[in-house]
Design a protein around this motif. Structure first.
Motif, mmCIF file in Angstrom:
data_model
loop_
_atom_site.group_PDB
_atom_site.id
_atom_site.type_symbol
_atom_site.label_atom_id
_atom_site.label_comp_id
_atom_site.label_asym_id
_atom_site.label_seq_id
_atom_site.Cartn_x
_atom_site.Cartn_y
_atom_site.Cartn_z
ATOM 1 N N THR A 30 0.835 -1.199 0.000
ATOM 2 C CA THR A 30 0.000 0.000 0.000
ATOM 3 C C THR A 30 0.876 1.258 0.000
ATOM 4 O O THR A 30 0.617 2.213 -0.732
ATOM 5 N N ALA A 31 1.929 1.215 0.825
ATOM 6 C CA ALA A 31 2.814 2.379 0.911
ATOM 7 C C ALA A 31 3.556 2.606 -0.405
ATOM 8 O O ALA A 31 3.746 3.751 -0.829
ATOM 9 N N ARG B 17 -6.200 16.708 2.700
ATOM 10 C CA ARG B 17 -6.384 15.725 3.781
ATOM 11 C C ARG B 17 -7.767 15.104 3.701
ATOM 12 O O ARG B 17 -7.929 13.907 3.858
ATOM 13 N N GLY B 20 -7.935 12.429 1.258
ATOM 14 C CA GLY B 20 -7.067 11.277 1.535
ATOM 15 C C GLY B 20 -5.702 11.374 0.882
ATOM 16 O O GLY B 20 -5.043 10.350 0.662
ATOM 17 N N ARG B 22 -1.852 11.624 0.300
ATOM 18 C CA ARG B 22 -0.672 11.229 1.076
ATOM 19 C C ARG B 22 0.350 12.363 0.970
ATOM 20 O O ARG B 22 0.913 12.594 -0.102
ATOM 21 N N PRO B 32 0.534 16.703 -1.736
ATOM 22 C CA PRO B 32 0.038 15.342 -1.937
ATOM 23 C C PRO B 32 0.806 14.641 -3.053
ATOM 24 O O PRO B 32 0.853 15.137 -4.181
ATOM 25 N N GLN B 34 0.053 11.546 -3.849
ATOM 26 C CA GLN B 34 -1.031 10.792 -4.494
ATOM 27 C C GLN B 34 -2.257 10.842 -3.595
ATOM 28 O O GLN B 34 -2.175 11.213 -2.427
ATOM 29 N N TYR B 35 -3.380 10.478 -4.155
ATOM 30 C CA TYR B 35 -4.624 10.293 -3.417
ATOM 31 C C TYR B 35 -4.895 8.780 -3.374
ATOM 32 O O TYR B 35 -4.105 8.005 -3.941
ATOM 33 N N PRO B 36 -5.996 8.357 -2.748
ATOM 34 C CA PRO B 36 -6.208 6.903 -2.622
ATOM 35 C C PRO B 36 -6.226 6.142 -3.950
ATOM 36 O O PRO B 36 -5.876 4.957 -3.982
#
Lengths: 124, 361
Positions: A30-31, B17, B20, B22, B32, B34-36
């Protein structure tokens, strides 16, 4: 099927007869994000616990995969060459990396799943 | 353990945030990566529909006063004076040795010039430009403006306008006035939208509510620009590299190449006359394995260059890279060897871009 053990470097291992099957954890995949290439060790290679022996490449970056135990590489997952996305889709199943036949006692610091999850909490 | 640095937030930090994102450090900002959905999906979505990027970390400024264009030309070989109102152009800031200090966009807004420079270089660029200004020309940094990029083949339908590639104009989107340029960093059609910080989130939410728009992070931005053959300052460009070596000679105005009146003109002229020692090229590794920035490039056992950007190209569906190689190795199709973690990887010099540009020309 025996229970998985884990390292703090985010590898898992599962005893399978005389060998241990090794891959990277769901947390690790996932990371990393989408895996696009896996560089696997040569079969027959003697490896030492903690040694970087494989590389997993995502779109963004390359990351080392370490031998969790000391022994000999007996097999690698050739299917990852054509379909590295298996690492993302099924990290503890079809996304396995390599098998090692141990030649020394297992390291004392391997974690069970509870211990690994607790470790993940500490690095979150 | 590294000492945690204090990161700056863009005006969209809360939205990232919520979506989602990162967050990672980039040029002093929390951005960010990336996003989910992930880098691969965000990249593909930008090529297929429309992706929204927060690029508010980039430096924005305006240059005002009589002679602003001529003043900017003192530190750049771009033809700024010839830039028509409503048009934007890509340019380079050069040092006296002809090395690239930064790359930038400049738009002629009629009563002023509007500049966008790299986040990692704004603290160097703005004083450099300032140092070149005569009395009556003023550089006005715009730290209170956000910058959003909306990119992809779907953008033309959701933000219709008469603007063509590299046009710049004021525009109203969802009731918010923005300074738009039809440009970007992905190789796709789209806009970059400069907006006051306090309206940035409302604009982003309005854009995300439009059909087919998905947020995308810096990871996809990097893979998109690499496939498009576009340079990243700090990787593909630096103060030792000249415009000729970087294959950016096209950004030097024709008039400037007659007058040779820009910093480093002697070097640029010599390299144009004699050919540069090395050139920026595209590199295609064989197989699936990416070669990252810093990878040594060899030819027949001899070092001939280095990869400066490299990764996996989701649209190419294979590894892609850019780098600098000695001129004899620069011809398309030249067989190269990349030394990846000590092992040779076969590759070839390849034409750029890896993925065709689809601008609204």
């Amino acid at each position: 099927m025996t229970a998985l053990k884990f390292t703090k470097d985010h590898e898992w291992l599962r005893e399978d007869g005389e060998v241990f099957v090794v891959g990277i954890t769901d947390h690790a995949q996932t990371a990393l994000g989408d895996v696009v290439f896996v560089d696997l060790p040569e079969v027959g290679r003697e490896v030492t616990a903690g040694e970087a022996i494989a590389v997993v490449e995502s779109v963004k970056a390359a990351s080392d995969v370490y031998a969790p135990i000391t022994g000999t590489v007996t097999e690698v997952n050739a299917a990852l060459t054509d379909d590295p996305a298996r690492v993302n889709a099924d990290p503890t199943g079809e996304g396995w990396f390599f098998k090692i036949q141990p030649s020394a006692p297992l390291p004392a610091d391997l974690l069970d799943s509870e211990g690994y999850n607790a470790f993940l909490e500490t690095i979150a | 353990m590294t000492v945690p640095e204090t990161l700056l937030d863009t005006p969209l930090a809360g939205l990232h945030r919520e979506l989602g994102g990162r967050m990672v450090p980039f040029a002093g900002y929390a951005m960010p990566v990336q996003y989910p959905a992930g880098i691969m999906a965000e990249h593909q979505h930008c090529r297929a529909a429309a992706a929204l990027f927060d690029v508010s970390h980039m430096g924005q400024a305006e240059l005002l006063g009589e002679g602003a264009a001529a003043a900017l030309e003192r530190v750049s070989p771009a033809d700024v004076q010839g830039l028509k109102p409503g048009r934007q152009r890509y340019g380079l800031l050069l040092n006296d040795a002809g090395g690239i200090v930064d790359d930038f966009m400049v738009a002629n807004l009629g009563d002023r010039l509007f500049l966008v420079v790299n986040a990692s270089r704004k603290h160097i660029d703005l004083p450099l430009i300032e140092s070149a200004l005569p009395a009556g020309v003023r550089l006005n940094p715009l730290p209170d403006r956000a910058l959003l990029a909306i990119q992809g083949p779907g953008v033309a339908a959701i933000i219709p306008s008469a603007m063509r590639f590299m046009d710049a104009a004021l525009m109203t989107i969802a009731g918010i006035e923005v300074l738009a340029s039809r440009s970007g960093y992905t190789g796709e059609d789209g806009y970059e939208l400069s907006v006051p910080a306090e309206r940035a989130e409302a604009l982003a939410r309005a854009l995300l509510a439009m059909p087919g728009v998905m947020p995308a992070g810096l990871g996809a931005r990097d893979s998109l620009r690499l496939e498009a053959g576009l340079c990243l300052y700090g990787n593909d460009l630096d103060e030792a590299t000249s415009p000729v070596e970087a294959n950016l000679t096209w950004s030097i105005g024709k008039r400037r190449r007659m007058a040779w009146d820009f910093p480093g003109a002697d070097r640029v002229r010599a390299e144009l006359d004699n050919g540069p020692a090395r050139l920026r090229v595209g590199i295609r590794p064989e197989g699936r394995q990416p070669a990252r920035a810093g990878t040594e490039v060899q030819q027949g056992g001899a070092d001939v260059g280095v990869v400066t950007s490299g990764g996996f190209g989701p649209s190419v569906n294979g590894p892609v890279a850019m780098g600098y190689v000695a001129r004899p190795a620069a011809a398309d199709g030249t067989e190269l060897t990349l030394m990846v973690r000590g092992k040779p990887l076969a590759a070839r010099t390849a034409p750029l871009p890896f993925h065709p540009h689809r601008y609204a020309r």
